[in-house]
Motif scaffolding. Structure first.
Motif, mmCIF file in Angstrom:
data_model
loop_
_atom_site.group_PDB
_atom_site.id
_atom_site.type_symbol
_atom_site.label_atom_id
_atom_site.label_comp_id
_atom_site.label_asym_id
_atom_site.label_seq_id
_atom_site.Cartn_x
_atom_site.Cartn_y
_atom_site.Cartn_z
ATOM 1 N N LEU A 1 12.599 64.172 74.206
ATOM 2 C CA LEU A 1 13.507 64.079 73.065
ATOM 3 C C LEU A 1 13.386 62.757 72.318
ATOM 4 O O LEU A 1 14.082 62.540 71.330
ATOM 5 C CB LEU A 1 14.955 64.264 73.546
ATOM 6 N N LYS A 2 12.528 61.868 72.828
ATOM 7 C CA LYS A 2 12.294 60.562 72.202
ATOM 8 C C LYS A 2 13.596 59.762 72.078
ATOM 9 O O LYS A 2 13.944 59.257 71.006
ATOM 10 C CB LYS A 2 11.622 60.730 70.840
ATOM 11 N N ALA B 1 28.835 67.094 78.742
ATOM 12 C CA ALA B 1 28.370 66.907 77.372
ATOM 13 C C ALA B 1 29.539 66.792 76.401
ATOM 14 O O ALA B 1 29.546 65.926 75.517
ATOM 15 C CB ALA B 1 27.463 68.074 76.968
ATOM 16 N N GLN B 2 30.553 67.640 76.570
ATOM 17 C CA GLN B 2 31.688 67.614 75.660
ATOM 18 C C GLN B 2 32.462 66.314 75.781
ATOM 19 O O GLN B 2 32.948 65.761 74.783
ATOM 20 C CB GLN B 2 32.613 68.801 75.929
ATOM 21 N N THR C 1 22.137 68.724 75.579
ATOM 22 C CA THR C 1 23.156 69.120 74.603
ATOM 23 C C THR C 1 23.594 67.932 73.763
ATOM 24 O O THR C 1 23.727 68.028 72.535
ATOM 25 C CB THR C 1 24.379 69.711 75.326
ATOM 26 N N VAL C 2 23.814 66.801 74.388
ATOM 27 C CA VAL C 2 24.357 65.621 73.711
ATOM 28 C C VAL C 2 23.428 65.105 72.616
ATOM 29 O O VAL C 2 23.863 64.808 71.491
ATOM 30 C CB VAL C 2 24.638 64.507 74.742
ATOM 31 N N VAL C 3 22.148 64.999 72.928
ATOM 32 C CA VAL C 3 21.222 64.357 71.990
ATOM 33 C C VAL C 3 21.139 65.086 70.650
ATOM 34 O O VAL C 3 21.352 64.473 69.590
ATOM 35 C CB VAL C 3 19.833 64.185 72.634
ATOM 36 N N PRO C 4 20.841 66.380 70.609
ATOM 37 C CA PRO C 4 20.763 67.036 69.296
ATOM 38 C C PRO C 4 22.099 67.069 68.557
ATOM 39 O O PRO C 4 22.134 66.976 67.325
ATOM 40 C CB PRO C 4 20.256 68.443 69.624
ATOM 41 N N GLU C 5 23.201 67.193 69.303
ATOM 42 C CA GLU C 5 24.506 67.233 68.636
ATOM 43 C C GLU C 5 24.836 65.901 67.974
ATOM 44 O O GLU C 5 25.344 65.861 66.848
ATOM 45 C CB GLU C 5 25.596 67.612 69.640
ATOM 46 N N LEU C 6 24.552 64.801 68.658
ATOM 47 C CA LEU C 6 24.820 63.490 68.053
ATOM 48 C C LEU C 6 23.873 63.221 66.892
ATOM 49 O O LEU C 6 24.272 62.611 65.885
ATOM 50 C CB LEU C 6 24.715 62.390 69.106
ATOM 51 N N LYS D 1 22.745 65.471 64.885
ATOM 52 C CA LYS D 1 23.282 66.245 63.761
ATOM 53 C C LYS D 1 24.399 65.487 63.054
ATOM 54 O O LYS D 1 24.595 65.624 61.845
ATOM 55 C CB LYS D 1 23.831 67.583 64.257
ATOM 56 N N LYS D 2 25.135 64.670 63.816
ATOM 57 C CA LYS D 2 26.229 63.889 63.243
ATOM 58 C C LYS D 2 25.749 62.574 62.633
ATOM 59 O O LYS D 2 26.553 61.773 62.173
ATOM 60 C CB LYS D 2 27.273 63.591 64.327
ATOM 61 N N GLY D 3 24.435 62.361 62.668
ATOM 62 C CA GLY D 3 23.884 61.164 62.035
ATOM 63 C C GLY D 3 23.722 59.970 62.945
ATOM 64 O O GLY D 3 23.434 58.864 62.460
ATOM 65 N N PHE D 4 23.866 60.155 64.259
ATOM 66 C CA PHE D 4 23.739 59.027 65.177
ATOM 67 C C PHE D 4 22.271 58.754 65.490
ATOM 68 O O PHE D 4 21.448 59.673 65.569
ATOM 69 C CB PHE D 4 24.499 59.290 66.475
ATOM 70 N N ARG D 5 21.993 57.479 65.703
ATOM 71 C CA ARG D 5 20.670 57.023 66.126
ATOM 72 C C ARG D 5 20.808 56.394 67.506
ATOM 73 O O ARG D 5 21.740 55.631 67.763
ATOM 74 C CB ARG D 5 20.130 55.992 65.128
ATOM 75 N N PHE D 6 19.879 56.708 68.397
ATOM 76 C CA PHE D 6 19.936 56.191 69.762
ATOM 77 C C PHE D 6 19.189 54.862 69.863
ATOM 78 O O PHE D 6 18.086 54.713 69.320
ATOM 79 C CB PHE D 6 19.350 57.209 70.743
ATOM 80 N N VAL D 7 19.810 53.909 70.561
ATOM 81 C CA VAL D 7 19.221 52.583 70.729
ATOM 82 C C VAL D 7 19.376 52.151 72.180
ATOM 83 O O VAL D 7 20.156 52.726 72.943
ATOM 84 C CB VAL D 7 19.892 51.543 69.806
ATOM 85 N N ARG D 8 18.643 51.134 72.551
ATOM 86 C CA ARG D 8 18.818 50.519 73.861
ATOM 87 C C ARG D 8 19.954 49.497 73.797
ATOM 88 O O ARG D 8 20.373 49.073 72.722
ATOM 89 C CB ARG D 8 17.508 49.868 74.313
ATOM 90 N N VAL D 9 20.412 49.073 74.959
ATOM 91 C CA VAL D 9 21.516 48.113 75.029
ATOM 92 C C VAL D 9 21.172 46.820 74.305
ATOM 93 O O VAL D 9 22.027 46.207 73.657
ATOM 94 C CB VAL D 9 21.888 47.838 76.503
ATOM 95 N N SER D 10 19.927 46.375 74.405
ATOM 96 C CA SER D 10 19.549 45.112 73.775
ATOM 97 C C SER D 10 19.821 45.128 72.274
ATOM 98 O O SER D 10 20.229 44.111 71.704
ATOM 99 C CB SER D 10 18.074 44.800 74.040
#
Length: 288
Positions: free
Chosen positions: A110-111, A230-231, A261-266, A268-277
């Motif tokens: 899912l990158k 997930a919810q 479930t979490v990754v595609p749903e977030l 869709k809401k416009g979220f970008r995943f990042v590392r803690v740093s």
């Protein structure tokens, strides 16, 4: 001696060089291409730039980070605790799995960048997996103690490490993680169980780490309903959120399915995943 006119000329040249570097390179190497998403890369000859950390808290205590800025975009950090206590070797030998390769494979598929908080005991048990995760540029590895013993009393039934051994327990974890082949573990520490007090913050302050907590509890530990996990994440995430999950197959068997479930749903809401740093870097920057 340099004259004032020469000094002014040198300053103008320096300014032009800075501008040129921004536009086309000025005495600097061309930007290197991004590394492949997943490669068993050899550690670089030189360490990367120091990761961002927070300034020490009051009285020099270890700073505690719970979430990033709420006003700098829809970013979220998924974190995964690779738990294993110092005395669980017999259970591992009997076949209990404290790793979760399917979860790591799903994050890669899912990158999704992520931060894994790893105990030293886990790194000792699964050195190949630790090295594989730690050399993948998609991930970063941080410290979750060596023994996964609590740093306070009354912490979810965990055994307790004595105050005079707290610092050495964290140092021992870094040693184990590096011994497994992780070239540059991050200067971030997560207290086992998330339990800490002023004594614990004072004990590890000389290490210069930032203690990383969370603002979203996934509830994946010992959960059997992936949809419920997930919810809970989806209901809790806000811009700058930091989610705690687990990378321990036996203790968190639904995590991989929840992530799917979490990754595609977030997204869709416009979220970008990042590392803690990246979250800490934003929080440490002026004008948060």
């Amino acid at each position: 001696m340099i004259t004032q006119s020469e000094l002014r000329r040198l300053r103008r040249l320096a300014a032009l060089c800075v501008l040129g570097a921004a536009l086309a390179g000025c005495g600097t190497a061309a930007e290197a291409p991004a590394p492949p998403r997943h490669a068993a890369a050899r550690p670089s000859a030189t360490a990367p730039a120091a990761p961002p950390t927070l300034a020490p808290g009051p009285a020099g205590l270890t700073p505690v980070f719970e979430n990033g800025s709420r006003s700098r975009g829809k970013v979220v950090a998924l974190t995964f605790d690779a738990d294993m206590t110092a005395d669980q070797g017999a259970r591992a030998a009997a076949g209990e799995r404290f790793d979760n390769p399917r979860l790591i494979a799903t994050l890669r598929e899912l990158k999704v960048p992520a931060t894994v908080f790893m105990t030293g005991r886990w790194a000792d048990e699964y050195p190949r997996e630790a090295r594989d995760i730690g050399r993948d540029p998609l991930f970063e590895i941080a410290n979750h103690s060596y023994s996964h013993y609590a740093f306070t009393g009354d912490c979810y039934g965990l055994p307790t490490v004595s105050a005079d051994r707290m610092r050495s327990d964290v140092e021992r974890a870094y040693t184990a993680i590096r011994r497994a082949g992780v070239p540059h573990p991050m200067p971030y520490f997560r207290f086992p169980g998330g339990c800490y007090d002023r004594r614990a913050l004072r004990a590890i302050a000389p290490l210069g780490v930032t203690a990383v907590q969370w603002d979203v509890v996934s509830g994946d530990a010992f959960a059997t309903d992936a949809d419920a996990v997930a919810q809970q994440v989806l209901d809790g995430v806000r811009p700058g959120s930091l989610v705690v999950m687990h990378c321990t197959r036996s203790a968190a068997p639904t995590t991989e399915r929840a992530v799917r479930t979490v990754v595609p749903e977030l997204r869709k809401k416009g979220f970008r995943f990042v590392r803690v740093s990246e979250l800490i870097g934003t929080a440490a920057a002026p004008g948060r």
